[in-house]
Design a protein around this motif. Structure first.
Motif, PDB file in Angstrom:
ATOM      1  N   UNK A 202      48.195  27.099  55.360  1.00  0.00           N
ATOM      2  CA  UNK A 202      48.352  27.621  54.055  1.00  0.00           C
ATOM      3  C   UNK A 202      48.307  26.724  52.974  1.00  0.00           C
ATOM      4  N   UNK A 203      48.283  27.284  51.725  1.00  0.00           N
ATOM      5  CA  UNK A 203      48.443  26.185  50.453  1.00  0.00           C
ATOM      6  C   UNK A 203      49.899  26.084  49.813  1.00  0.00           C
ATOM      7  N   UNK A 204      50.778  26.740  50.607  1.00  0.00           N
ATOM      8  CA  UNK A 204      52.321  26.627  50.371  1.00  0.00           C
ATOM      9  C   UNK A 204      52.867  25.077  50.842  1.00  0.00           C
ATOM     10  N   UNK A 205      53.369  24.391  49.962  1.00  0.00           N
ATOM     11  CA  UNK A 205      53.677  23.033  50.036  1.00  0.00           C
ATOM     12  C   UNK A 205      55.096  22.899  50.858  1.00  0.00           C
ATOM     13  N   UNK A 206      54.944  21.425  51.614  1.00  0.00           N
ATOM     14  CA  UNK A 206      56.110  21.272  52.241  1.00  0.00           C
ATOM     15  C   UNK A 206      56.724  20.064  51.445  1.00  0.00           C
ATOM     16  N   UNK A 207      57.951  20.160  50.763  1.00  0.00           N
ATOM     17  CA  UNK A 207      58.483  19.289  49.676  1.00  0.00           C
ATOM     18  C   UNK A 207      59.504  18.470  50.378  1.00  0.00           C
ATOM     19  N   UNK A 208      59.405  17.298  50.127  1.00  0.00           N
ATOM     20  CA  UNK A 208      60.315  16.206  50.974  1.00  0.00           C
ATOM     21  C   UNK A 208      61.268  15.878  49.862  1.00  0.00           C
ATOM     22  N   UNK A 209      62.453  15.871  49.754  1.00  0.00           N
ATOM     23  CA  UNK A 209      63.393  15.420  48.550  1.00  0.00           C
ATOM     24  C   UNK A 209      64.470  14.452  49.123  1.00  0.00           C
ATOM     25  N   UNK A 210      64.534  13.617  48.387  1.00  0.00           N
ATOM     26  CA  UNK A 210      65.509  12.456  48.292  1.00  0.00           C
ATOM     27  C   UNK A 210      67.014  12.981  47.948  1.00  0.00           C
ATOM     28  N   UNK A 211      68.055  12.604  48.681  1.00  0.00           N
ATOM     29  CA  UNK A 211      69.360  13.070  48.242  1.00  0.00           C
ATOM     30  C   UNK A 211      70.337  11.498  47.840  1.00  0.00           C
ATOM     31  N   UNK A 212      71.418  11.995  47.103  1.00  0.00           N
ATOM     32  CA  UNK A 212      72.080  10.861  46.945  1.00  0.00           C
ATOM     33  C   UNK A 212      71.852   9.772  45.919  1.00  0.00           C
ATOM     34  N   UNK A 213      70.846  10.166  45.160  1.00  0.00           N
ATOM     35  CA  UNK A 213      70.241   9.332  44.028  1.00  0.00           C
ATOM     36  C   UNK A 213      69.239   8.789  44.585  1.00  0.00           C
ATOM     37  N   UNK A 214      68.614   8.653  45.817  1.00  0.00           N
ATOM     38  CA  UNK A 214      67.889   7.779  46.216  1.00  0.00           C
ATOM     39  C   UNK A 214      66.218   8.289  45.663  1.00  0.00           C
ATOM     40  N   UNK A 215      65.254   7.437  46.074  1.00  0.00           N
ATOM     41  CA  UNK A 215      63.862   8.020  45.610  1.00  0.00           C
ATOM     42  C   UNK A 215      62.989   7.876  46.849  1.00  0.00           C
ATOM     43  N   UNK A 216      62.067   8.547  46.863  1.00  0.00           N
ATOM     44  CA  UNK A 216      61.071   8.636  47.872  1.00  0.00           C
ATOM     45  C   UNK A 216      59.478   8.069  47.335  1.00  0.00           C
ATOM     46  N   UNK A 217      59.231   6.813  47.752  1.00  0.00           N
ATOM     47  CA  UNK A 217      57.943   6.127  47.241  1.00  0.00           C
ATOM     48  C   UNK A 217      57.890   6.154  45.876  1.00  0.00           C
ATOM     49  N   UNK A 218      59.369   5.898  45.429  1.00  0.00           N
ATOM     50  CA  UNK A 218      59.646   5.635  43.921  1.00  0.00           C
ATOM     51  C   UNK A 218      59.559   7.002  43.076  1.00  0.00           C
ATOM     52  N   UNK A 219      59.486   8.074  43.902  1.00  0.00           N
ATOM     53  CA  UNK A 219      59.710   9.429  43.219  1.00  0.00           C
ATOM     54  C   UNK A 219      60.688  10.237  43.717  1.00  0.00           C
ATOM     55  N   UNK A 220      61.177  11.372  42.935  1.00  0.00           N
ATOM     56  CA  UNK A 220      62.390  12.213  43.552  1.00  0.00           C
ATOM     57  C   UNK A 220      62.026  13.026  44.736  1.00  0.00           C
ATOM     58  N   UNK A 221      60.894  13.339  44.801  1.00  0.00           N
ATOM     59  CA  UNK A 221      60.296  14.092  46.240  1.00  0.00           C
ATOM     60  C   UNK A 221      58.957  13.907  46.178  1.00  0.00           C
ATOM     61  N   UNK A 222      58.195  14.221  47.414  1.00  0.00           N
ATOM     62  CA  UNK A 222      56.796  14.219  47.672  1.00  0.00           C
ATOM     63  C   UNK A 222      56.358  15.623  48.189  1.00  0.00           C
ATOM     64  N   UNK A 223      55.114  15.755  48.138  1.00  0.00           N
ATOM     65  CA  UNK A 223      54.617  17.128  48.965  1.00  0.00           C
ATOM     66  C   UNK A 223      53.623  16.834  49.909  1.00  0.00           C
ATOM     67  N   UNK A 224      53.476  17.671  50.792  1.00  0.00           N
ATOM     68  CA  UNK A 224      52.625  17.497  51.970  1.00  0.00           C
ATOM     69  C   UNK A 224      51.720  18.961  51.764  1.00  0.00           C
ATOM     70  N   UNK A 225      50.642  18.760  51.374  1.00  0.00           N
ATOM     71  CA  UNK A 225      49.968  20.185  51.111  1.00  0.00           C
ATOM     72  C   UNK A 225      48.693  20.731  52.121  1.00  0.00           C
ATOM     73  N   UNK A 226      48.648  19.800  53.013  1.00  0.00           N
ATOM     74  CA  UNK A 226      47.333  20.033  53.944  1.00  0.00           C
ATOM     75  C   UNK A 226      48.103  20.074  55.346  1.00  0.00           C
ATOM     76  N   UNK A 227      47.179  21.055  56.292  1.00  0.00           N
ATOM     77  CA  UNK A 227      47.638  21.179  57.669  1.00  0.00           C
ATOM     78  C   UNK A 227      47.626  19.881  58.366  1.00  0.00           C
TER      79      UNK A 227
END
Length: 243
Positions: A202-227
């Protein structure tokens, strides 16, 4: 005369016991629904019954080939048809036993309704009936029923959050996220290594979120959108990076 009676009886089979009691009046053999682990059994094939029209009930006896196995859930429940069985006509049958049997059946139906109502959600007397009306099918597809911050009933996106635990002995934690019903949030742990895979198409995203003030690839979150899209991340003590 029927007084207050329970109409549902539950037992656990042990592979040996064949007889199970029910303690309510039934008017016909088919008024008692007999099931084992949710599968309804056939009268005369899987079991026989005694106590028909006895106000104290009777027993169900399973044939040898159908004796419930150890741990099987045996359920006996009186289930009556919502009908009026007796019609009174002028100069007709108005004997006490006829009237009593008719009233017993109606009382049994009320007990059946009471049994059902004990297992449904109830709202307080001040609830607005309009607030409890379900929207059309097309509107409520892939939605969750819930309550907003004011306690009002409504529809919400069918999303959920996965809180990832750190892997044992530095092992990577694998998360297979199914977002077919709605967006999925993945809350990363404080440290470790995590692999996230989006499994649905589906087009629904999987949103990966950093906690504790960290970043993911210099962002607060990243998304997976493709099967089958996947991301392997490792924390360096400060932030998360792709491995």
């Amino acid at each position: 005369m029927i007084e207050q009676q329970e109409i549902y009886f539950s037992y656990l089979g042990n592979g040996v016991i064949a007889q199970f009691a029910y303690g309510c009046r039934i008017f016909e053999a088919n008024d008692l629904r007999v099931s084992v682990d949710g599968v309804v059994k056939a009268l005369g094939v899987d079991y026989t019954i005694t106590g028909i029209d006895d106000v104290q009930g009777g027993e169900v006896t399973f044939v040898a080939a159908a004796i419930p196995v150890n741990g099987a859930v045996v359920e006996l429940q009186r289930v009556l048809s919502y009908k009026r069985a007796v019609s009174y006509i002028q100069n007709g049958d108005f004997r006490p036993q006829t009237v009593d049997a008719d009233q017993d059946y109606q009382t049994a139906l009320l007990q059946q309704m009471e049994f059902t109502l004990r297992r449904v959600l109830l709202v307080p007397p001040d609830a607005n009936a309009d607030d409890l009306t379900l929207p059309p099918l097309a509107t409520r597809k892939s939605k969750l029923l819930g309550f907003d911050i004011n306690g009002k009933f409504g529809l919400f996106d069918a999303s959920y959050t996965v809180v990832v635990q750190q892997g044992i002995a530095e092992a990577a934690t694998l998360i297979r996220a199914d977002a077919s019903a709605g967006p999925v949030n993945i809350d990363l742990p404080e440290s470790g290594e995590v692999v996230v895979i989006k499994t649905d198409d589906t087009a629904n995203p999987v949103i990966i979120i950093a906690t504790g003030g960290k970043t993911i690839l210099r962002q607060a979150s990243v998304e997976l959108s493709v099967q089958d899209e996947a991301l392997r991340l490792k924390a360096d003590g400060m932030n998360w990076y792709r491995v």
